[in-house]
Design an enzyme around this catalytic site. Structure first.
Site, PDB file in Angstrom:
ATOM      1  N   HIS A  99       0.870  -1.170   0.000  1.00  0.00           N
ATOM      2  CA  HIS A  99       0.000   0.000   0.000  1.00  0.00           C
ATOM      3  C   HIS A  99       0.914   1.229   0.000  1.00  0.00           C
ATOM      4  O   HIS A  99       2.032   1.178   0.531  1.00  0.00           O
ATOM      5  CB  HIS A  99      -0.853   0.107   1.263  1.00  0.00           C
ATOM      6  CG  HIS A  99      -1.820  -1.000   1.495  1.00  0.00           C
ATOM      7  ND1 HIS A  99      -1.492  -2.143   2.184  1.00  0.00           N
ATOM      8  CD2 HIS A  99      -3.127  -1.124   1.148  1.00  0.00           C
ATOM      9  CE1 HIS A  99      -2.558  -2.931   2.265  1.00  0.00           C
ATOM     10  NE2 HIS A  99      -3.561  -2.339   1.643  1.00  0.00           N
ATOM     11  N   ASP A 102       2.293   2.184   3.390  1.00  0.00           N
ATOM     12  CA  ASP A 102       3.341   1.316   3.924  1.00  0.00           C
ATOM     13  C   ASP A 102       4.726   1.812   3.544  1.00  0.00           C
ATOM     14  O   ASP A 102       5.696   1.614   4.281  1.00  0.00           O
ATOM     15  CB  ASP A 102       3.226  -0.108   3.359  1.00  0.00           C
ATOM     16  CG  ASP A 102       1.840  -0.681   3.472  1.00  0.00           C
ATOM     17  OD1 ASP A 102       1.187  -0.431   4.496  1.00  0.00           O
ATOM     18  OD2 ASP A 102       1.415  -1.372   2.530  1.00  0.00           O
ATOM     19  N   GLU A 230     -10.721  -7.036  -4.073  1.00  0.00           N
ATOM     20  CA  GLU A 230     -10.580  -8.002  -2.982  1.00  0.00           C
ATOM     21  C   GLU A 230     -11.837  -8.000  -2.121  1.00  0.00           C
ATOM     22  O   GLU A 230     -12.099  -7.027  -1.417  1.00  0.00           O
ATOM     23  CB  GLU A 230      -9.357  -7.674  -2.130  1.00  0.00           C
ATOM     24  CG  GLU A 230      -9.120  -8.665  -1.013  1.00  0.00           C
ATOM     25  CD  GLU A 230      -7.797  -8.435  -0.316  1.00  0.00           C
ATOM     26  OE1 GLU A 230      -7.719  -8.712   0.897  1.00  0.00           O
ATOM     27  OE2 GLU A 230      -6.840  -7.983  -0.967  1.00  0.00           O
ATOM     28  N   GLU A 266      -8.951 -13.607  -0.489  1.00  0.00           N
ATOM     29  CA  GLU A 266      -8.199 -13.899   0.736  1.00  0.00           C
ATOM     30  C   GLU A 266      -8.882 -15.005   1.534  1.00  0.00           C
ATOM     31  O   GLU A 266     -10.105 -15.009   1.689  1.00  0.00           O
ATOM     32  CB  GLU A 266      -8.079 -12.649   1.603  1.00  0.00           C
ATOM     33  CG  GLU A 266      -7.328 -12.907   2.902  1.00  0.00           C
ATOM     34  CD  GLU A 266      -7.207 -11.676   3.764  1.00  0.00           C
ATOM     35  OE1 GLU A 266      -7.445 -11.787   4.987  1.00  0.00           O
ATOM     36  OE2 GLU A 266      -6.870 -10.599   3.227  1.00  0.00           O
ATOM     37  N   HIS A 269     -10.868 -13.639   4.575  1.00  0.00           N
ATOM     38  CA  HIS A 269     -12.095 -12.951   4.196  1.00  0.00           C
ATOM     39  C   HIS A 269     -13.177 -13.950   3.785  1.00  0.00           C
ATOM     40  O   HIS A 269     -14.368 -13.731   4.049  1.00  0.00           O
ATOM     41  CB  HIS A 269     -11.826 -11.979   3.044  1.00  0.00           C
ATOM     42  CG  HIS A 269     -10.917 -10.855   3.421  1.00  0.00           C
ATOM     43  ND1 HIS A 269     -10.507  -9.892   2.520  1.00  0.00           N
ATOM     44  CD2 HIS A 269     -10.339 -10.515   4.598  1.00  0.00           C
ATOM     45  CE1 HIS A 269      -9.713  -9.025   3.119  1.00  0.00           C
ATOM     46  NE2 HIS A 269      -9.593  -9.388   4.385  1.00  0.00           N
ATOM     47  N   ASP A 294      -4.669 -13.848  -1.526  1.00  0.00           N
ATOM     48  CA  ASP A 294      -3.976 -13.521  -0.281  1.00  0.00           C
ATOM     49  C   ASP A 294      -4.045 -14.761   0.590  1.00  0.00           C
ATOM     50  O   ASP A 294      -5.144 -15.190   0.982  1.00  0.00           O
ATOM     51  CB  ASP A 294      -4.637 -12.345   0.428  1.00  0.00           C
ATOM     52  CG  ASP A 294      -4.178 -11.007  -0.110  1.00  0.00           C
ATOM     53  OD1 ASP A 294      -3.331 -10.984  -1.011  1.00  0.00           O
ATOM     54  OD2 ASP A 294      -4.686  -9.974   0.368  1.00  0.00           O
ATOM     55  N   ASP A 305     -10.665 -11.318  11.771  1.00  0.00           N
ATOM     56  CA  ASP A 305      -9.634 -11.468  10.746  1.00  0.00           C
ATOM     57  C   ASP A 305      -8.253 -11.389  11.394  1.00  0.00           C
ATOM     58  O   ASP A 305      -7.689 -10.297  11.521  1.00  0.00           O
ATOM     59  CB  ASP A 305      -9.828 -10.357   9.711  1.00  0.00           C
ATOM     60  CG  ASP A 305      -9.098 -10.636   8.422  1.00  0.00           C
ATOM     61  OD1 ASP A 305      -8.634 -11.770   8.237  1.00  0.00           O
ATOM     62  OD2 ASP A 305      -9.010  -9.717   7.592  1.00  0.00           O
ATOM     63  N   ASP A 307      -5.346 -12.861  10.400  1.00  0.00           N
ATOM     64  CA  ASP A 307      -4.223 -12.788   9.446  1.00  0.00           C
ATOM     65  C   ASP A 307      -3.007 -13.584   9.918  1.00  0.00           C
ATOM     66  O   ASP A 307      -1.885 -13.065   9.959  1.00  0.00           O
ATOM     67  CB  ASP A 307      -3.810 -11.328   9.204  1.00  0.00           C
ATOM     68  CG  ASP A 307      -4.827 -10.564   8.382  1.00  0.00           C
ATOM     69  OD1 ASP A 307      -5.490 -11.184   7.544  1.00  0.00           O
ATOM     70  OD2 ASP A 307      -4.955  -9.344   8.588  1.00  0.00           O
ATOM     71  N   ASP A 337      -0.601 -12.331   2.975  1.00  0.00           N
ATOM     72  CA  ASP A 337      -1.224 -11.260   3.756  1.00  0.00           C
ATOM     73  C   ASP A 337      -1.359 -11.769   5.190  1.00  0.00           C
ATOM     74  O   ASP A 337      -2.443 -12.030   5.690  1.00  0.00           O
ATOM     75  CB  ASP A 337      -2.575 -10.903   3.159  1.00  0.00           C
ATOM     76  CG  ASP A 337      -3.156  -9.640   3.764  1.00  0.00           C
ATOM     77  OD1 ASP A 337      -2.536  -9.088   4.686  1.00  0.00           O
ATOM     78  OD2 ASP A 337      -4.235  -9.222   3.320  1.00  0.00           O
TER      79      ASP A 337
END
Length: 431
Positions: A99, A102, A230, A266, A269, A294, A305, A307, A337
């Site tokens: 991103h 980031d 996404e 993902e 998700h 992802d 979530d 991750d 991710d």
């Protein structure tokens, strides 16, 4: 160069019997499976946000990580880039993803933020030349800053829509400059908290028009990568407009974009939407919209979530089975991710989390390839629908004709076993 990963050599494949933590047990990048190397099948990518921008916080506590690149200057941004490419080299991954937020600190104005992005992506271009690592995809963070609290493209304030348009333009420009193979739109705030203050129809129209603008601009600048959406059902908003693959497909159809945009799906998700990962992949593939993934997992006790890095080979196998069946990745890949747990403080933790996940994915893909090449699952699936091969004309008929046939022939169907447990046993043979 930094000394953050000092003493950690590039990882090599040593086979399933190795006891070396810093070696691959299943991921041999040059191993050929179904006519392609594992490197080309899996197309691993490391994320900038979780691996280098995330500070280890959670809803109940702040930063736990101490990284030398944490700071708000461009010197910190360049140091972060140095460390990132060192990790990419240690792991031997071919791709990374980012991103805008980031990569660089937020500026006082949009122009300053844009110029900082241009500056750091120029630096990333140099690092790509030095290492051969490429950009899988770029995207814009339009969910963290308070300006996005009511959405970006769906915001009730037209000035926020304008700012979002300028932000995506800048990110698309720099994604193209770096040779990015995809551009992702994840609408983290494109949804609502309450219907009491929300005009659903208006916000959906704004989102559709915004995506049309993105597609048009990508064509104008000659971006030859893939535009990806996404899906996610909720969190941070109560309800997001890109709930799941089927919802996004309906959205794309409404705006004539089903031939222009694919999906980045993902695992976490998919679970939040009440589906399995393989369901979402199979649905996207059936609609011709499977683009990239992802890869991560959720903690099934938490219900949100989390991750985490993947560690379940059977789950991963079923996901890659759908990907291989669809022909594999083209511009897409396996983007991790995933983030460390907030107690995993050491540089070694960051390396080994990715290494273990790469091994899990490689083992899963190889098992999926064995199952697909053997063909037994597909044969049994086809057998279940075999009668439709001679009865396909039913779908071209009408209710009156079909009803008359039932009476004439005395049709009285008896239920047939779905054989689920037998098929589950079959799948386990390939692990």
């Amino acid at each position: 160069m930094t000394d953050f990963f000092k003493g950690i050599a590039p990882l090599r494949y040593e086979g399933p019997d190795t006891t070396n933590e810093f070696a691959f047990r299943h991921y041999d990048p040059d191993e050929v499976v179904m006519g392609r190397t594992l490197r080309d099948h899996l197309r691993f990518s490391v994320t900038w946000w979780h691996s280098f921008a995330w500070e280890g916080g959670d809803p109940f506590g702040g930063r736990t990580f101490e990284r030398p690149w944490f700071g708000d200057t461009m010197d910190h941004a360049r140091l972060k880039a140095d460390a990132a490419f060192e990790l990419f080299t240690i792991l031997g991954v071919p791709f990374y993803a980012w991103h805008d937020l980031d990569l660089r600190p937020e500026g006082a104005t949009f122009s300053e933020s844009r110029d900082r992005l241009t500056e750091i992506t120029d630096y990333l271009g140099q690092k790509q030349e030095e290492t051969g690592v490429r950009l899988l995809w770029g995207t814009a963070n339009m969910f963290s800053h308070r300006r996005w609290m009511a959405g970006s493209a769906t915001n009730p304030d037209p000035e926020v829509f304008l700012y979002a348009a300028a932000t995506v333009k800048a990110c698309l420009d720099d994604t193209k400059k770096l040779g990015g193979q995809n551009y992702v739109l994840w609408g983290g705030r494109e949804g609502y908290e309450t219907l009491l203050n929300t005009d659903l129809k208006r916000e959906r129209q704004q989102a559709g028009r915004f995506l049309c603008m993105v597609v048009d601009y990508a064509k104008k600048i000659g971006f030859d990568g893939t535009i990806l959406i996404e899906p996610k059902p909720q969190e941070p908003t109560k309800h997001q407009y890109d709930f799941d693959v089927a919802t996004v497909y309906g959205f794309l159809k409404d705006f004539g974009l089903e031939g222009e945009v694919k999906m980045n799906i993902e695992q976490g998700h998919a679970i939040l939407a009440g589906h399995s990962f393989e369901h979402e992949l199979a649905m996207a593939a059936s609609l011709g919209l499977l683009g990239s993934i992802d890869m991560n997992r959720n903690d099934y006790q938490s219900g949100w979530d989390t991750d985490q890095f993947p560690n379940n080979v059977p789950e991963v196998m079923l996901a890659y089975y759908e990907i291989l069946k669809a022909g594999g990745f083209t511009t897409g890949g396996t983007n991790f991710d995933a983030k460390l747990r907030r107690q995993s403080l050491d540089p070694e933790d960051l390396v080994l989390a990715h290494a273990g996940a790469m091994d899990v994915c490689a083992a899963g893909l190889k098992a999926a390839a064995r199952m697909l090449e053997d063909g037994e699952l597909e044969r049994r699936r086809a057998e279940r629908y075999a009668d439709w091969e001679r009865e396909g004309a039913i779908l071209e008929s009408d209710l009156e004709t079909l009803a008359a046939r039932v009476v004439r022939e005395g049709i009285d169907p008896r239920p047939r076993s779905g054989r689920q447990e037998r098929l589950e046993n079959l799948v386990n043979r390939y692990l």
